[in-house]
Every structure is written in structure tokens, then in C-alpha cells.
Design a protein around this motif. Structure first.
Motif, PDB file in Angstrom:
ATOM      1  N   GLY A  65      -4.610  -3.116  -6.115  1.00 23.51           N
ATOM      2  CA  GLY A  65      -5.186  -3.701  -5.134  1.00 23.51           C
ATOM      3  C   GLY A  65      -4.570  -4.606  -4.000  1.00 23.51           C
ATOM      4  O   GLY A  65      -5.196  -5.313  -3.271  1.00 23.51           O
ATOM      5  N   THR A 124     -10.681  -5.686  -4.876  1.00 25.84           N
ATOM      6  CA  THR A 124     -10.487  -5.799  -3.112  1.00 25.84           C
ATOM      7  C   THR A 124     -11.820  -5.921  -2.620  1.00 25.84           C
ATOM      8  O   THR A 124     -12.870  -6.121  -3.062  1.00 25.84           O
ATOM      9  CB  THR A 124     -10.001  -4.190  -2.775  1.00 25.84           C
ATOM     10  OG1 THR A 124     -10.957  -3.223  -3.073  1.00 25.84           O
ATOM     11  CG2 THR A 124      -8.707  -3.966  -3.262  1.00 25.84           C
ATOM     12  N   LYS A 148      -5.248   4.186  -4.785  1.00 25.13           N
ATOM     13  CA  LYS A 148      -4.143   3.136  -4.568  1.00 25.13           C
ATOM     14  C   LYS A 148      -4.072   3.066  -2.963  1.00 25.13           C
ATOM     15  O   LYS A 148      -3.640   2.113  -2.245  1.00 25.13           O
ATOM     16  CB  LYS A 148      -2.780   3.864  -5.148  1.00 25.13           C
ATOM     17  CG  LYS A 148      -2.651   3.430  -6.504  1.00 25.13           C
ATOM     18  CD  LYS A 148      -1.121   3.897  -6.878  1.00 25.13           C
ATOM     19  CE  LYS A 148      -1.032   3.726  -8.408  1.00 25.13           C
ATOM     20  NZ  LYS A 148       0.382   4.141  -8.824  1.00 25.13           N
ATOM     21  N   GLY A 183      -0.571  -0.408  -5.237  1.00 20.76           N
ATOM     22  CA  GLY A 183      -1.212  -0.483  -6.366  1.00 20.76           C
ATOM     23  C   GLY A 183      -1.902  -1.910  -6.687  1.00 20.76           C
ATOM     24  O   GLY A 183      -1.329  -2.946  -5.756  1.00 20.76           O
ATOM     25  N   ASN A 197     -10.612   0.940  -2.442  1.00 17.86           N
ATOM     26  CA  ASN A 197      -8.931   0.852  -2.348  1.00 17.86           C
ATOM     27  C   ASN A 197      -8.272  -0.258  -3.413  1.00 17.86           C
ATOM     28  O   ASN A 197      -7.274  -0.525  -3.446  1.00 17.86           O
ATOM     29  CB  ASN A 197      -8.412   0.378  -1.137  1.00 17.86           C
ATOM     30  CG  ASN A 197      -8.660  -0.775  -0.593  1.00 17.86           C
ATOM     31  OD1 ASN A 197      -9.940  -1.221  -1.010  1.00 17.86           O
ATOM     32  ND2 ASN A 197      -8.454  -1.598   0.336  1.00 17.86           N
ATOM     33  N   GLY A 198      -9.260  -0.460  -4.520  1.00 15.84           N
ATOM     34  CA  GLY A 198      -8.868  -1.020  -6.004  1.00 15.84           C
ATOM     35  C   GLY A 198      -9.642  -1.951  -6.284  1.00 15.84           C
ATOM     36  O   GLY A 198     -10.814  -2.512  -5.442  1.00 15.84           O
ATOM     37  N   TRP A 220       0.664  -1.093  -0.107  1.00 13.36           N
ATOM     38  CA  TRP A 220      -0.048   0.051  -0.002  1.00 13.36           C
ATOM     39  C   TRP A 220       1.119   1.135  -0.102  1.00 13.36           C
ATOM     40  O   TRP A 220       1.997   1.025   0.736  1.00 13.36           O
ATOM     41  CB  TRP A 220      -0.951   0.027   1.182  1.00 13.36           C
ATOM     42  CG  TRP A 220      -1.795  -1.247   1.547  1.00 13.36           C
ATOM     43  CD1 TRP A 220      -1.318  -2.125   2.482  1.00 13.36           C
ATOM     44  CD2 TRP A 220      -2.801  -1.702   0.847  1.00 13.36           C
ATOM     45  NE1 TRP A 220      -2.280  -3.492   2.403  1.00 13.36           N
ATOM     46  CE2 TRP A 220      -2.899  -2.873   1.409  1.00 13.36           C
ATOM     47  CE3 TRP A 220      -3.527  -1.206  -0.401  1.00 13.36           C
ATOM     48  CZ2 TRP A 220      -4.117  -3.755   0.957  1.00 13.36           C
ATOM     49  CZ3 TRP A 220      -4.667  -1.908  -0.852  1.00 13.36           C
ATOM     50  CH2 TRP A 220      -4.975  -3.220  -0.132  1.00 13.36           C
ATOM     51  N   PRO A 226     -11.035   3.716  -8.129  1.00 15.39           N
ATOM     52  CA  PRO A 226     -10.198   2.925  -7.169  1.00 15.39           C
ATOM     53  C   PRO A 226      -9.253   4.079  -7.003  1.00 15.39           C
ATOM     54  O   PRO A 226      -8.554   4.712  -7.596  1.00 15.39           O
ATOM     55  CB  PRO A 226      -9.493   2.047  -8.410  1.00 15.39           C
ATOM     56  CG  PRO A 226      -9.910   2.177  -9.646  1.00 15.39           C
ATOM     57  CD  PRO A 226     -11.211   3.258  -9.620  1.00 15.39           C
TER      58      PRO A 226
END
Length: 330
Positions: free
Chosen positions: A80, A169, A192, A78, A165-166, A46, A190
Motif C-alpha cells: 500500500g 490505502t 501494487k 507493494g 492500489n492496496g 510504487w 489490491p
């Protein structure tokens, strides 16, 4: 009779084996060195500055004295939360490269083609904690409930923007299930990292977001409003916030995470890493850090954590197949 110290006896045995061609030179030298004899690198999948990144930096700092060497952190955000997996796959199994194992690494192989395997390519070391998730809006948003989000999406198709956050996820998967169940559409945005996403929600760049309880300080400070959480029961910290089950969705999203090394980590090295990080996990400073994000220590040792990883991997396959998200082809 004069006895040789254990270290000298071990060296003599290795020298004899080497003379007979039974032990390669590199292995003879490596096996005589204590572990660790240099810094250990912990890869965090992350961006820097998010709740998990900060927590793991505290954990690394607390584990360093027990290891007798620094534990340095490197970020690779990146995809996810899956970008540390290639690092583990390609690293030497010497204990100097370890990484966080978040939930998405067990889901990604079922939804997309990847060159790594979260069971085959790693040695689980220790489970650390578990994340729970919630839906957030800016404090001044007119959207005050999950039903408000559904109503907006129904009245203005394709205009509701929700950040996660992606792709792939846990927040994204849960959103898909929530909106698909009602035949509604939204625009998925999304991000990162947690800090970027929370800033986007608070500033109105997106209308809502789903994230882990790293949002705790922002909710407590009054910059974000929490609409619903994905736990089995209401949080003691935010008792006024409902859970999904109360709203008619049989969904509980818990995302345990831990630390792992490359495949083939020697038992001696695994034991040293486990013991150091276990001591660090139960340090009050780390517990206090987790509490900021409504988390607790959720310990599992190497064998139990490995079993849990296998179970989660199977569960994720069943989930993505049920939702029609499983990848096709080779």
C-alpha cells in the motif's frame, strides 16, 4: 597581512579540533565535503510506470542540475505504498537517501504493527502535490453510476470485484465506508501499481476500481469511464462527473504527498534538498506533467510540511478508530 580562503580556514579549524581529540575523523572528513558530492537516491514506493512514478522521475530529473548531482529513482512497490519507510528508517541521515511520503504511511501504524514511525523516523523536506481519487469502470461497462455498483452488490452479494492500489490505502478505506454504510459486500482486489490496476479495469479482469487521478489519460482516451470523484467540488476537466457529497456521502479524500529524508537530516543538507526540489517543482515541465493527471503543485516548506504530517497522522488515527479498523494489542 595575507588572509586564508574560507575553505582553508575551515580545514585548519577542523585539523586543530582533530588534533585535540574534539572531532572524530569521520565527521571531520564528512563536514569538509560539499553536499551533494555524489548521486542522491529517491525511493518511490510504487511500481514503475504509474502516474506518481513518472511524475517523480520528471521531478528528479529537474532537480539534478540544481543539486549538481544526478537524482536517481528506485522503486519499491507493494504494501500500500509504505515500503520506502524501512529504507528511510535504516538510512544514514546524510541526504543521499530520500523517499516519497504518500498518505498510507500515516495510516498504516494505526491499522497494523510496523517497526517504523512516520513522524519519529523522518525529516520532512517538501510537500509536492495532492492526489484525488475516483471510481472507474471500463468504457463498455453496463455500470454507469455509483448506485449501479450498489444495486449490483445488493442483487448479487459477493460477486462485485473492485480494485484498489492496496489494503489500507485511501481508496480502500473510502470503499469500506461507502459499502459498509449500506450493509453491502464486495470483493477487494489490491494491485501494487496504477498501470496494472487500470489495465485490469479496462480489460474486464475486475468490474470497477478506485485510483488516483493517474487515470486521467485513460479517461480522456475513452478506455475508462469515471463514475464519481472524491473532491469537494466537480473537476473542471470532467464537469459531468459528480462528487461524493452530491450523492449523500460527506467524504472528501485528498491525499497530499511530499519528500522526506531520514531522521536527523542536518539543516544545511535539508536546505539544499528543499531549495533544489522547490525550483524543480515550479518548473513548467513538471507542472505540465502533473496536469496530465489533473494535479497541481501543492507546496509546503519543511516546517509547514512537518506540521501537516503531524496533523494527518492524528486525523488518520481518528478515521481508522471511527471505522473500527484500528489494530489491537501490541
Amino acid at each position: 597581512m595575507r588572509c586564508s580562503p574560507p575553505g582553508r580556514r575551515r580545514w585548519l579549524r577542523q585539523a586543530a579540533a582533530l588534533a585535540l581529540g574534539a572531532l572524530p575523523l569521520g565527521r571531520a572528513i564528512a563536514s569538509s565535503q560539499p553536499f551533494p558530492s555524489r548521486p542522491v537516491t529517491l525511493w518511490v514506493p510504487w511500481p514503475a510506470g504509474g502516474a506518481t512514478d513518472i511524475s517523480l522521475r520528471v521531478l528528479a530529473d529537474l532537480a539534478s542540475p540544481w543539486l549538481g548531482q544526478p537524482v536517481t529513482t528506485e522503486n519499491r512497490g507493494g504494501a500500500g505504498g509504505t515500503l520506502a519507510m524501512p529504507v528511510l528508517q535504516q538510512a544514514r541521515p546524510d541526504g543521499y537517501t530520500i523517499a516519497q511520503m504518500p498518505q498510507p504511511v500515516f495510516r498504516a501504524p494505526h491499522t497494523q504493527k510496523v517497526l517504523w514511525d512516520p513522524i519519529r523516523d523522518v525529516t520532512p523536506i517538501i510537500q509536492v502535490s495532492s492526489l484525488t481519487f475516483g471510481v472507474l469502470v471500463a468504457a463498455g461497462s453496463p455500470l454507469r453510476s455509483l448506485d449501479d455498483l450498489f444495486a449490483f452488490a445488493r442483487a448479487r452479494p459477493g460477486e462485485l470485484t473492485i480494485a484498489t492500489n492496496g489494503i489500507g490505502t485511501t481508496p480502500h478505506v473510502v470503499l469500506e465506508e461507502l459499502f459498509t454504510a449500506r450493509g453491502l459486500r464486495y470483493i477487494h482486489v489490491p494491485y501494487k501499481g496504477t498501470s496494472e490496476q487500470l489495465n485490469a479495469i479496462a480489460s474486464g479482469q475486475v468490474m470497477a476500481g478506485v485510483n488516483s487521478t493517474g487515470f486521467g489519460p485513460a479517461v480522456d482516451a475513452g478506455t475508462l469511464r469515471l463514475l464519481v470523484i472524491f473532491t469537494a467540488e466537480r473537476s473542471k476537466r470532467w464537469p459531468q462527473v459528480p462528487v461524493l457529497r452530491e450523492l449523500g456521502f460527506d467524504i472528501v479524500a485528498k491525499s497530499p504527498y511530499g519528500l522526506a529524508g531520514p531522521r536527523g537530516l542536518p539543516p544545511r543538507v535539508l536546505s539544499v534538498l528543499h531549495d533544489a526540489f522547490k525550483k524543480a517543482m515550479f518548473d513548467q515541465r513538471f507542472k505540465d506533467e502533473l496536469a496530465k493527471y489533473d494535479q497541481e503543485v501543492d507546496y509546503l516548506g519543511p516546517e509547514d510540511y512537518a506540521q501537516s504530517c503531524r496533523e494527518i497522522f492524528a486525523q488518520e488515527r481518528a478515521i481508522v478508530e471511527k471505522m473500527g479498523l484500528a489494530r489491537t494489542g501490541t
